[in-house]
Enzyme design. Sequence first.
Site, PDB file in Angstrom:
ATOM      1  CE  LYS A 119      -0.460   1.350   4.746  1.00  0.00           C
ATOM      2  NZ  LYS A 119      -1.269   1.724   5.861  1.00  0.00           N
ATOM      3  CG  HIS A 131       0.400  -5.377   7.885  1.00  0.00           C
ATOM      4  ND1 HIS A 131       0.321  -4.126   7.346  1.00  0.00           N
ATOM      5  CD2 HIS A 131       0.371  -5.216   9.218  1.00  0.00           C
ATOM      6  CE1 HIS A 131       0.245  -3.243   8.317  1.00  0.00           C
ATOM      7  NE2 HIS A 131       0.275  -3.868   9.463  1.00  0.00           N
ATOM      8  CE  LYS A 147      -1.401  -6.762  12.617  1.00  0.00           C
ATOM      9  NZ  LYS A 147      -0.137  -6.856  13.350  1.00  0.00           N
ATOM     10  CD  GLU A 203      -0.684   4.225  13.493  1.00  0.00           C
ATOM     11  OE1 GLU A 203       0.426   3.821  13.137  1.00  0.00           O
ATOM     12  OE2 GLU A 203      -1.349   5.057  12.855  1.00  0.00           O
ATOM     13  CG  ASP A 243      -1.800   5.540   6.314  1.00  0.00           C
ATOM     14  OD1 ASP A 243      -1.199   4.921   5.411  1.00  0.00           O
ATOM     15  OD2 ASP A 243      -1.350   5.656   7.476  1.00  0.00           O
ATOM     16  CG  HIS A 303      -4.769  -1.552   7.202  1.00  0.00           C
ATOM     17  ND1 HIS A 303      -4.145  -2.485   6.411  1.00  0.00           N
ATOM     18  CD2 HIS A 303      -3.894  -0.519   7.306  1.00  0.00           C
ATOM     19  CE1 HIS A 303      -2.945  -2.046   6.069  1.00  0.00           C
ATOM     20  NE2 HIS A 303      -2.774  -0.853   6.600  1.00  0.00           N
ATOM     21  CE  LYS A 326      -0.069   8.215  11.375  1.00  0.00           C
ATOM     22  NZ  LYS A 326       0.632   6.989  11.815  1.00  0.00           N
TER      23      LYS A 326
END
Length: 486
Positions: free
Chosen positions: A145, A175, A179, A213, A232, A237, A337
Site C-alpha cells: 500500500k 498485513h 495476523k 496508534e 492510510d 485495513h 494517531k
Amino acid sequence: MAPTRPLDLVIFGGTGDLAMRKLLPALYHLHCDALLAPDARIVGVARDELDDAGYRALSSEHARRFLGRDFRSEDWESFSTRLVYAPVDALQADSFAALTRRLDERADGPRVFYLSTAPGLFSAICRNLDAAGLIGADSRVVLEKPLGHDLASSRRINDEVGRHFGEEQIYRIDHYLGKEPVQNLLALRFGNALIEPLWRREWVRDVQITVAEQVGVESRGDFYDRVGAMRDMVQNHLLQLLCIVAMEPPASINPDAVRDEKLKILRALRPFTPGDVAARSVRGQYRAGASAGQPVPGYVDEPGIARESATETFVALKAEIDTWRWAGVPFFLRTGKRMQEKVAEIVINFRAVPHSIFGVPASPLHANRMVIRMQPEETVDLHLLAKQPGDVMQLQPVRLNLDFAEAFRSRRLEAYERLLMDVMRGNLTLFVRRDEQEAAWRWVEPILAGWEQSGERPKPYTAGTWGPSASSALLSRDGLCWHEEI
Ligand code: NAP
C-alpha cells in the site's frame, strides 16, 4: 511446510525501511524455522551501488536492531548467504541488465517481485521487468500500500500492473489479514457450529473495529499530510477487517470463494449521502498533548506538515451493511494517531439476555462480547457472566480465552511471515483482489468528498486521548459506547 522449488524473491526497495524493518526479519524467522526452500534467494534491488557483501553488511546492521534478542549471529550468517544484490534504477530500462544477470545465475523457478517502493515506481518496474523478459508464467508480483489516492489513481496503477501480470499473479498485501487472531476468527466462525447462529442481527448489537496508534506521523509527515487516516487506514485495513467479520460463509477457503464473499460485503455497505457525512462520520486532528508521559507537539507542528493542514489524523465512522444478516447492526470503525493506547481490535458486542432471572436488570454492560485483539497482544477473548464461587448467586464477568495459545505451543507467525509464505506457496486467499480494492474506494470517496465540500476543519483532539468528543457522541446517539469506555 517449506516450498521445495528454488525461488528468487526480488525486493525492489531492498534497502528501504519496510525491507529492513519487516521483510528481512520475517524471512530470517522463516529461514530459522526451515520454512524457506533450501535454495531460495532474496535479491535486494535499489539504486545504491552495493555488492552482495555490502548488502549483507547493511542488512545485518539493521537486523541487529530490528530483531533484538532474536538476532543470533550463527543463524544470521546462514540466512545471509541467501542475500544477493542488484543495483537497478527502476526508471532506467537498461539498468535492469544487472537484475537479469543475477536471475540468470540459476535454473528456472518461480520469481516473486516484491514492490516495496513508492507506488509511483510500480508501472516503470513492471514495464521494465517485462521488457527485460524477466516475467514468466509462474512469476508473482506483491504490491504494498498505498495503492492509489482515489478510485481513478488506483485503477491507473492496477491497469499498469495488469498489462504485465495477470490478476492471479498479483498479491495486494494487507498485513492485517495475515495476523493470527484474524485467521483465528475465520477458524472460529467457520470451523464451529456454535458461533455461526449467533453471528447475525438477532444477537449482535454492534461491532467496533479500532486501530489506534500512540505514535504521531514520525518521519513520514510529508507523505502522511497528502494521505490522511481515511486513505492510510480505513480504505484498506479497517474495511478488510470489516469484511472478515461480516462476510457470509464461503463455499471453501479457496482464494476466489473468500474474496467473492468479501466483495459482496463491500458492495452492500450503505453509501454515505452528504447528510450522512455530517451525521455518521467524525474526523479529527491532534493538538499538542502527552504521549506515554512525554509532551508531544500537535500535528501541524510536526516536521513536513503544512501549518494550515486540514488532513485528518483520526476517523470514526458508523457503517451499515444492507443485508439480511446485518440490517440495523452498526459497524463502528475508528482509527487515529496519537491516541491514548496502541490498540488494534475487533469487538463484537452481543445483545443482553432478554430477561434477567437474577434480580438485577439485564444490562448491555454485562452482555457477552468477543474481543479479537491484534495489538498490543494477539488474543481472542469471549466475555461471559459466570457465578462467583460461594453461597450466594452472584454473577461476575469472566474472560474465556479462545485463542488457545497454551494449547498450541508452536511459535506464532508474524503477519509478514505468513503472507510471504503464502506468496511463495502461491496462495492468494489473504490478498486483496482488484474489484475489492476498487469497491472500497467507491465507498470511501463520497465521505472524503463530503468533508472537502463542507469546508469544515477536522475536530481537534488532545494528543494522548481517544480522539474528539464527537467520536463518543457518534455511539451515544445509539445508546452505545466505545469498548474502553465500558
Ligand atoms: P523507503 O525507506 O523510502 O525506501 C524506498 C526504497 O526504494 C529504497 O530502497 C530506495 O533505495 C528504493 N528506490 C527509490 N527509488 C528507486 C528507484 N528509482 N529505483 C530503484 N529503487 C528505488 O520506503 P519504505 O518505508 O521502505 O516504503 C516502501 C513502500 O512501502 C512505500 O510505498 C510505503 O508507503 C510502503 N509501506 C511502508 C511501510 C513501512 O513500515 N515502512 C508500511 C506499509 C507500507 P535507493 O534510494 O537507494 O534507490
